[in-house]
Design an enzyme around this catalytic site. Structure first.
Site, PDB file in Angstrom:
ATOM      1  N   THR A  57     -19.059  -2.370  62.720  1.00 41.01           N
ATOM      2  CA  THR A  57     -18.337  -2.808  61.531  1.00 41.01           C
ATOM      3  C   THR A  57     -16.904  -2.300  61.580  1.00 41.01           C
ATOM      4  O   THR A  57     -16.638  -1.181  62.056  1.00 41.01           O
ATOM      5  CB  THR A  57     -19.030  -2.344  60.230  1.00 41.01           C
ATOM      6  OG1 THR A  57     -18.249  -2.753  59.103  1.00 41.01           O
ATOM      7  CG2 THR A  57     -19.218  -0.845  60.190  1.00 41.01           C
ATOM      8  N   GLU A  58     -15.980  -3.129  61.098  1.00 39.87           N
ATOM      9  CA  GLU A  58     -14.553  -2.830  61.247  1.00 39.87           C
ATOM     10  C   GLU A  58     -14.132  -1.521  60.602  1.00 39.87           C
ATOM     11  O   GLU A  58     -13.127  -0.927  60.996  1.00 39.87           O
ATOM     12  CB  GLU A  58     -13.702  -3.961  60.632  1.00 39.87           C
ATOM     13  CG  GLU A  58     -13.829  -5.304  61.292  1.00 39.87           C
ATOM     14  CD  GLU A  58     -14.743  -6.226  60.510  1.00 39.87           C
ATOM     15  OE1 GLU A  58     -14.284  -7.269  60.043  1.00 39.87           O
ATOM     16  OE2 GLU A  58     -15.932  -5.864  60.354  1.00 39.87           O
TER      17      GLU A  58
END
Length: 242
Positions: A57-58
């Protein structure tokens, strides 16, 4: 994680949970995968048993798992601010390092939502271009440029019944020619050099309805089959020891 309610009238085809389940079946063992906000987030709960998928996830997690209702930790969230868990071997890091992973080509797959997908693989998922519209780029433009395989999961039409699969996108592009497969409420569609190719069709949805809801020519695979998704009530999220 649970699906959001879809209250559009006369809804037919696969539910959002079924779409997420079907997309999860295509992710190979050992893949590093980024999930977009919305329906794609549901994919993390449906990794087939015995298959290891490392989700990214970013905002800085590698190796997260689905949420455990009642055990949410406000410090453990994905880029969509949804609760997640940490699987054995997970790591946490600065979001700049997270984007270095994306831009460096180290993520194998990303599964994104979309406002529109064109027959040549163009994707529009950040703005309608309307005056006063609030753009929501997020990490999408980095993902579509740096990830090796770009997949889309989306309803086949808007709430108003307008097509999302187009001959050409009318909204501002996120990226040209990057999408390879689309999972929709009506089936599984590949993007080929010749355009859209329907590989699998949702049970109970006539081919004529799929074509009528697609604003581009839609070829049909010689070996077209029904999507083999279980009934929504029978789809149990996979659990992992964290």
């Amino acid at each position: 994680m649970t699906a959001t309610t879809d209250d559009r009238p006369n809804r037919k085809g696969l539910s959002r949970v079924q779409m997420a389940w079907r997309a999860a079946q295509d992710i190979p063992d050992g893949a590093y995968v980024n999930l977009g906000i919305g329906i794609p987030e549901l994919v993390a709960a449906h990794v087939p048993a015995g298959r290891e998928v490392v989700y990214h996830t970013e905002n800085g997690i590698l190796g997260f798992g689905p949420a455990r209702p009642g055990e949410e930790d406000p410090d453990l969230i994905n880029a969509g601010k949804k609760p997640v868990t940490l699987l054995p071997g997970a790591s946490l890091f600065h979001h700049a390092d997270s984007f270095a992973m994306i831009r460096g080509g180290h993520i194998d797959y990303c599964i994104l939502g979309a406002m529109q997908v064109a027959a040549n693989g163009d994707i529009a998922n950040w703005s309608t271009g309307a005056e006063g519209a609030i753009p929501a780029v997020g990490g999408a433009m980095d993902l579509v440029a740096g990830v090796r395989h770009v997949l889309v999961i989306t309803e086949h039409t808007t709430r108003e019944g307008e097509p999302k699969l187009m001959e050409r996108c009318s909204y501002p592009l996120t990226a040209p020619g990057v999408v390879r497969r689309v999972f929709t409420s009506f089936g599984v569609i590949d993007v080929t050099p010749q355009g859209f190719l329907l590989r699998e069709i949702a049970p109970g949805v006539p081919l004529e309805q799929v074509r009528a809801a697609t604003a581009a020519p839609l070829a049909v695979a010689d070996d077209l089959k029904e999507v083999a998704a279980p009934a929504e009530q029978a789809i149990v999220p996979e659990t992992h020891d964290a």
